[in-house]
Design an enzyme around this catalytic site. Sequence first.
Site, PDB file in Angstrom:
ATOM      1  N   ASN A  96      14.507   1.536   7.070  1.00 32.79           N
ATOM      2  CA  ASN A  96      13.949   1.935   8.354  1.00 32.79           C
ATOM      3  C   ASN A  96      14.855   1.291   9.402  1.00 32.79           C
ATOM      4  O   ASN A  96      14.760   0.097   9.662  1.00 32.79           O
ATOM      5  CB  ASN A  96      12.508   1.419   8.443  1.00 32.79           C
ATOM      6  CG  ASN A  96      11.845   1.780   9.741  1.00 32.79           C
ATOM      7  OD1 ASN A  96      12.422   2.452  10.594  1.00 32.79           O
ATOM      8  ND2 ASN A  96      10.619   1.324   9.904  1.00 32.79           N
ATOM      9  N   ARG A 133       5.082   1.199  25.789  1.00 32.77           N
ATOM     10  CA  ARG A 133       5.201   2.605  26.223  1.00 32.77           C
ATOM     11  C   ARG A 133       3.946   3.042  26.969  1.00 32.77           C
ATOM     12  O   ARG A 133       2.840   2.625  26.624  1.00 32.77           O
ATOM     13  CB  ARG A 133       5.417   3.502  25.008  1.00 32.77           C
ATOM     14  CG  ARG A 133       6.850   3.490  24.526  1.00 32.77           C
ATOM     15  CD  ARG A 133       7.008   4.272  23.247  1.00 32.77           C
ATOM     16  NE  ARG A 133       7.161   3.389  22.110  1.00 32.77           N
ATOM     17  CZ  ARG A 133       6.976   3.758  20.849  1.00 32.77           C
ATOM     18  NH1 ARG A 133       6.636   4.996  20.572  1.00 32.77           N
ATOM     19  NH2 ARG A 133       7.132   2.901  19.880  1.00 32.77           N
ATOM     20  N   GLU A 177       3.958   3.133   4.915  1.00 31.29           N
ATOM     21  CA  GLU A 177       4.968   4.182   5.110  1.00 31.29           C
ATOM     22  C   GLU A 177       6.126   4.029   4.124  1.00 31.29           C
ATOM     23  O   GLU A 177       6.695   5.023   3.667  1.00 31.29           O
ATOM     24  CB  GLU A 177       5.482   4.130   6.556  1.00 31.29           C
ATOM     25  CG  GLU A 177       4.436   4.595   7.560  1.00 31.29           C
ATOM     26  CD  GLU A 177       4.569   3.936   8.913  1.00 31.29           C
ATOM     27  OE1 GLU A 177       4.537   2.688   8.969  1.00 31.29           O
ATOM     28  OE2 GLU A 177       4.692   4.647   9.912  1.00 31.29           O
ATOM     29  N   HIS A 200       4.485   9.503  13.357  1.00 34.32           N
ATOM     30  CA  HIS A 200       3.696   8.669  12.428  1.00 34.32           C
ATOM     31  C   HIS A 200       3.216   9.479  11.219  1.00 34.32           C
ATOM     32  O   HIS A 200       2.237   9.112  10.557  1.00 34.32           O
ATOM     33  CB  HIS A 200       2.463   8.049  13.134  1.00 34.32           C
ATOM     34  CG  HIS A 200       2.812   6.956  14.100  1.00 34.32           C
ATOM     35  ND1 HIS A 200       2.215   6.825  15.329  1.00 34.32           N
ATOM     36  CD2 HIS A 200       3.703   5.949  14.016  1.00 34.32           C
ATOM     37  CE1 HIS A 200       2.716   5.778  15.971  1.00 34.32           C
ATOM     38  NE2 HIS A 200       3.627   5.235  15.182  1.00 34.32           N
ATOM     39  N   ARG A 248      13.595   6.410   6.492  1.00 36.64           N
ATOM     40  CA  ARG A 248      12.656   6.916   7.481  1.00 36.64           C
ATOM     41  C   ARG A 248      13.498   7.544   8.607  1.00 36.64           C
ATOM     42  O   ARG A 248      14.344   6.883   9.192  1.00 36.64           O
ATOM     43  CB  ARG A 248      11.815   5.771   8.038  1.00 36.64           C
ATOM     44  CG  ARG A 248      10.831   6.247   9.067  1.00 36.64           C
ATOM     45  CD  ARG A 248       9.977   5.099   9.535  1.00 36.64           C
ATOM     46  NE  ARG A 248       9.018   5.566  10.530  1.00 36.64           N
ATOM     47  CZ  ARG A 248       8.261   4.736  11.246  1.00 36.64           C
ATOM     48  NH1 ARG A 248       8.354   3.439  11.074  1.00 36.64           N
ATOM     49  NH2 ARG A 248       7.422   5.215  12.128  1.00 36.64           N
TER      50      ARG A 248
END
Length: 434
Positions: free
Chosen positions: A16, A251, A388, A191, A103
Amino acid sequence: MNVHANLTSGALLVLNSGSSSVKFTVFRVEPEGREITPLFAGQLTGIGTDARLSAKTAAREPIADESWADRDTGSVPVLLPHLISWIERHLPADLPLMAAGHRVVHGGANLHHPERITDDVLAELETLIPLAPLHQPQNVAAIKVLAESRSDLPQVACFDTAFHHAQPAHATTYAIPRHLTEAGIRRYGFHGLSYEYIARQLLATHPDLATGRVVVAHLGNGSSLCAIKDGTSIDTTMGFSVLEGVPMGTRSGGLDPGILIYLMRKFDMDVNDLERLLYHQSGLLGVSGVSNDMRVLLGSSDPHCAEAVDLFCLRVAKEVSALACSMGGIDALVFTAGIGEHSAAVRAGVCAHLEWLGIELDRARNAGDEALISTDASLPVHVMATDEEFMIARHTVDVLTNRGDARHGPAAQIEGASGSGEGCCTAPAQAQET
Ligand code: ADP
């Protein structure tokens, strides 16, 4: 680039990659790709400033915590080959590194399933860089470095967008002129690897819910929610970019687009100013003025920190209601990711706004981070660990053993998941926050 090799047993690297950090997990795959077990995981952080490698075994025993500043020339491409060498030195002698799974934030409109990386796939990933300029370049760079430095390793890309690809047009379309929609300005959602993992876990643990209407709240540094009906994503809060939806660590989440026009006119902000503001200076950090870290906000007596937490909880609750609307009802709510799995206070704050939906938390269950945190009379509210990295490993093995197509549907079971799927060696910080 090795596009022919198959992975049936050996070590599998899941990467990742972000701009200043790389997160990795190494899995043992055996036999015939049926069982996937985490061996160790870690991260390279501070790349470009003060690079540092940390890693732990699956049993959470530290195996590295060392400065790599001496090798640091400021970029992931330079350090990645060193990282691969370090990983190979820490593998059991009988377990060669066989493949890598990545990813990748964006699969665009065409890449709906994990893909074995070929020159064509890589070219397509590069065309998607404008859609995710802060994340996609890092993902592509890592794939290229590996293709050059370890051309014997087959590589697979797994997309954060893929799980959402079957959403109906009314969920993916913005109310803008059609030619812009056709130019790719639409809602993609992110996601997806986390939601897919939760959907598959639900199938294994709550088959009734797996065929029901579930809102999953993935609340971490990056946060979004997803409406999953019959195991399929129906709607989600992130859209064209990872900015839409609920406020996040730094964010903004969704805001009135008129604000952007105003900021450009009134304060002469340009694209870089807006990008900095929306991605790095807003969200929990912007509102609190103190931190992007939920733990810090919850432990602070500063009223602005409390305001940031309250705002976050309300916005999450509003999205739960909106997603229930998209599914015509709701049979369960699931909290996952760093905040969702660990913050009883935030879960309570969110659910306090949802009593009208029939949600009532059991205080003791919630405080104990139990799997079911609602009262027996309530609409069920669950806490589930996401993983993940495991999802990427599973996809990578399936693609490389040519079992991918049979497993893409929501009915696919999690097979060979380590333990209870608790992400046993997931490193604490994320390389790529979405
Ligand atoms: P990412 O989006 O980077 O994957 P994570 O899922 O790791 O992020 O979540 C990080 C967030 O989870 C941070 O805001 C952190 O403060 C929060 N978090 C982790 N543990 C707790 C806890 N015990 N209580 C409250 N917040 C927590």
